[in-house]
Design an enzyme around this catalytic site. Structure first.
Site, PDB file in Angstrom:
ATOM      1  N   TYR A  57       0.822  -1.232   0.000  1.00  0.00           N
ATOM      2  CA  TYR A  57       0.000   0.000   0.000  1.00  0.00           C
ATOM      3  C   TYR A  57       0.844   1.265   0.000  1.00  0.00           C
ATOM      4  O   TYR A  57       2.035   1.210   0.174  1.00  0.00           O
ATOM      5  CB  TYR A  57      -1.107  -0.013   1.052  1.00  0.00           C
ATOM      6  N   GLU A  58       0.202   2.376  -0.290  1.00  0.00           N
ATOM      7  CA  GLU A  58       0.912   3.661  -0.487  1.00  0.00           C
ATOM      8  C   GLU A  58       1.956   3.571  -1.600  1.00  0.00           C
ATOM      9  O   GLU A  58       2.981   4.250  -1.555  1.00  0.00           O
ATOM     10  CB  GLU A  58       1.571   4.131   0.815  1.00  0.00           C
TER      11      GLU A  58
END
Lengths: 597, 597
Positions: free
Chosen positions: A439-440
């Site tokens: 994620y990110e």
């Protein structure tokens, strides 16, 4: 579950001895109160909260997980009560601006709290943690009215916030997103679409949740140039700030996933939900870029949290568990076997965890401090710090999370077969840490950001900025007593510049060359960056030992860990160097159809 | 869950083109029937069974897991029925001796079946798989009566077997085990103690389970020299072979664990259970050593199974999922984005999985074939093969399982955020694969076995044996057309010998030097070993392409994958070389108390 003890001694070492925070914050308007004493006192309180309130809920969170129903999401037993206490103690406001109701402490101290909370219980920490994106968005781009309606509640932790980006067909490639926002007669927008992977998107901790939703206006251009941001509250907010009717959006389901079970990963359906444009139309992605670094540093912190958590668990076990005799003769002759910490390979794993955790702490706190310079320093200093963050943030995000996962696995390995068993808590750390590389922005995406946008995109300027800082350090510490680390660091710095040039050159002929080198290049950069911080820490430790200043044992451990880092981890660059220069052909020549079973 | 398709083309390539199996088995008494055609037909049938019966149960096994009650263990829905079919089709007897009721096929073909079963559903495969230890023990050390009572039922799959070694306070260090066996008037023994981590220790697939239990006789010497082996059936067996009363042993609980949920990991309590000594008293560990290699090759297979399983899942996704554009211009201009297989870093991950799976297949099948030479070859050949297995088995076990875990993680990474979500099945592979580096001796234990017992313990003889095989290959293929791989391999072989000498020398002064180098040395050895198999495969592929013989696309893919291996994976040795030579000081100098938080 391994007990968690906040590494307060090392945190203070980084904040004070390494980063000289008090002196710096005296020069940054609004941060003058952040003295070493005050920060230390806050850290002590934060440590207690993390150790006593959050760590005991970590395994419960994993076992029990979140429960979805039509009425919403129930978080694990104890999670909401801990959140109430967190709010009552004022933690959400710690590093927020005073004018928004915050306590005005530096971002670096906020990051420190993120570490302790996250090492104790990452899943729990994501509920308040996810608010940052919403706070930053409203703070930077909201109207005065929007700030009044949403920002103070978010800062106080009375409500939490989310960032709603991903849709099922697009995560990285946001240009494809389909959620739409249609203007209404009253100036609001009707937001319609489905968002997935929304962490903390629904829960039972607060009365309201403020979603920042990426969506397209009816006349928006295709791709990323047609994305706008909208505030979409879970519950509509009346003009007087009281809660009105439930908005027409709901959590359709939560994901079953590998780890971070205590945090609800939500599918959110917006059915003409009432939303409000924030920032200029079609400039949504630009608005978000301004604080993407902050979010990525927060994710890097997950890597560090899991390194520390896994190290603490493995260390306690390695001192207790008896198996085999030391190769150099019994060390526990009265017992049936020696504690496994006598075995070289167990030490290799423990020292890897220790060196990575302490090195990453220095790296991430430094970055967080740079963020404080960006927001409060002189124009010139802010620019330099911003450049530094631009270069180092993708490295921190990808490198520290990759090694956080490695460290978590060493923790399991130290436990032997018991590491695979849930009750020991070590395998949970592996499962929880796995998401951080995804994620990110995945590791691959960070790597393209680093080599493409940052290094080559700046014509090498950003890298030269950091190289200059390394040079300065090396010149200041060129005495014989530090030669061991400093000379090596200097050579790597030169090599790093050379490799960047070489890849830059081949990428001009064939852009795939940059993609083919990217992840190896990022990991190489990470090892060199950590070598810089380890060299700095070693120099300080050596001086303190020479001056017999303070806890010599702490500094000797630092020095020995630095040696371990330089001799056992930094050499990983040797392979990365070779593979990053091996060219795109070995990846790109195979036609798609030859990838077959 | 990713579909599983048995890689029959590659399996046949390894068995026939690489390992020349038919010709070899013609020379091994009792294996003459193992022609290429027959083996190919069996593989086709095995592939169908794995694909159709087992793969569909893989996710069910993970989701549902096993359920314990006082009455026993219920395995996941569909598991017992599939087992019945497996037995009806005669699979358990495939590679067992004809005199024991087996079909007498080579062990290599059994390993091939293990691959397909394991890639489809590793947890299921462990139920029949764990019988091997019991079969081998009874076969090698059982009395005629014991063979009659237990062996035929085990071979037929009518019953399954286990190996009961570990106790809660000792896994690796079996010398500390406490389970005791007291002689009874009728010649049997009363076995009392608790065993943990017994895979497939209790289930609902068969009427009986034959446990081989390590225990101490009353007068046994301390340590490993006082361990004996006992047959302890779950249900007592009458003289006529019928089942009698339930034995006084039971499954006290099953473990909650990270993965392989479909397999029951049992705590077994023996309460004066009726058991029978097998093999000579106090020689239990020696008896087990004779077939420990087989069990370790079986575990190495788990690494390969997960490489293959994860590769297949990631490959399908990479061809379908659309995100971003190729760096060199759109490859799917009519779609909203390109399939992610166009991106260099996605290809890097896929090719890593592919190169590791195909290389490990060659390596493991070769080892299994060596096992057939050990059991049926001439005395001289058997000795040479036994030496080869002694050297290479710890490498296969540790190296292939470590890289199986890496490959499984690449599979998750290719899926991005979706990889973390259970329904896609990719994270299950990571969880399932994690145990393989722990059981049957951790990576650290394999590494000490390799460097201590095998390489240094043989005075280099075992390593020189394999080095001779590499030399022979290099000399036979010294032409310009293969120089690319052959010269590199030869240089690595020389370096490997040199590193072994160097570590041996420093270990003479300080045994911790061997421990400090061990895991890096093992991984280095693994990369060189795989380079040997990749070079051999490349030479074959090049010839086939030159002769335009058969499916050129298959051979070109092989050649390109070999290039990828040599340029992108083999260079990992560069770092390992440096770290293995960095000495024990950086691990051993830190006093235990300095490891602190």
């Amino acid at each position: 579950m391994p007990d968690y003890k906040a590494p307060v001694r090392d945190i203070n070492f980084v904040i004070n001895e390494l980063l000289g925070s008090e002196a710096l914050y005296q020069t940054l308007p609004g941060f003058e109160e952040a003295t070493a004493d005050l920060m230390s006192a806050i850290i002590e309180e934060g440590a207690k909260f993390a150790e006593n309130e959050l760590a005991p809920l970590n395994r419960i969170g994993d076992e029990e997980g979140c429960t979805w129903s039509e009425d919403g999401v129930k978080t694990p037993e104890g999670f909401p009560a801990a959140y109430q206490k967190y709010v009552e103690n004022g933690w959400p406001a710690l590093a927020a601006d005073v004018e928004d109701g915050g306590q005005g402490m530096p971002n670096m101290l906020g990051i420190c709290m993120t570490e302790m909370v996250g090492s104790a219980n990452w899943s729990w920490g994501m509920y308040p943690g996810l608010s940052h994106g919403a706070v930053n968005t409203v703070d930077a781009h909201g109207s005065a009215e929007q700030k009044e309606q949403y920002l103070t509640k978010l800062v106080a932790g009375e409500w939490t916030g989310t960032m709603c980006l991903t849709e099922s067909h697009c995560g990285t490639d946001l240009g494809m997103l389909r959620t739409k926002a249609e203007p209404q007669a009253d100036g609001s927008y009707a937001v319609t679409g489905q968002k997935i992977f929304i962490s903390a998107g629904e829960h039972d901790m607060t009365d309201n949740i403020v979603h920042i939703v990426l969506a397209r206006l009816p006349d928006a251009p295709a791709g990323t140039a047609g994305i706008s941001l909208f505030i979409v509250p879970k519950v509509n907010v009346n003009a007087d700030g009281s809660l009105g009717e439930r908005n027409t959006m709901h959590c359709a389901s939560i994901e079953e996933k590998m780890g971070i079970h205590g945090n609800a990963t939500c599918v959110l359906n917006f059915d003409g939900a009432r939303g409000f444009l924030i920032g200029p139309p079609n400039k949504g992605l630009n608005c978000m870029f301004t604080f993407m670094n902050t979010a990525r540093i927060g994710t890097a912190m997950q890597g560090l949290s899991h390194m520390e958590q896994s190290y603490q668990g493995a260390l306690a076990y390695a001192k207790e568990r008896l198996a085999m005799r030391s190769l150099t003769g019994p060390k526990n002759p009265d017992g049936p076997a020696d504690p496994i910490i006598v075995h070289p390979d167990v030490r290799r794993m423990l020292l890897t965890q220790k060196a990575l955790a302490e090195g990453s702490r220095a790296f991430i706190y430094f970055l967080a401090q740079q963020g404080d310079v960006v927001s409060r320093g002189s124009e010139e200093d802010a620019k330099a710090a911003d450049d530094m963050m631009a270069l180092l943030t993708p490295i921190a995000k990808a490198f520290v999370t990759e090694l956080g996962f490695e460290a978590a696995n060493h923790g399991v390995q130290v436990f032997g077969g018991h590491g695979f068993i849930r009750e020991w808590g070590m395998e949970q750390i592996v499962r929880d840490s796995r998401i951080a590389m995804l994620y990110e922005g995945t590791t691959g995406i960070q790597a393209m950001d680093l080599i493409g946008r940052k290094v080559l995109g700046s014509g090498g300027k950003l890298l030269l900025g950091f190289a200059g800082m390394i040079d300065e350090f090396c010149e200041e510490n060129s005495g014989a007593e530090d030669a061991q680390f400093v000379a090596t660091l200097k050579a790597y710095k030169d090599e790093w510049l050379g490799l960047s040039m070489e890849i830059g050159k081949s990428a001009m002929d064939n852009p795939d060359e940059a993609g083919a080198a990217a992840v190896d290049y990022l990991m190489y950069s990470g090892y060199v960056t950590l070598a810089y911080f380890w060299a700095r820490m070693a120099v300080i430790a050596r001086k303190k030992i020479a001056e017999a200043d303070g806890d010599t044992s702490f500094y000797q451990s630092k020095l020995m860990t630095a040696q371990f880092y330089f001799e056992r981890l930094l050499p990983r660059t040797e392979s990365l160097k070779k593979t990053m220069l091996s060219g795109a052909e070995n990846l790109m020549q195979m036609p798609e159809e030859m990838f077959a079973v």
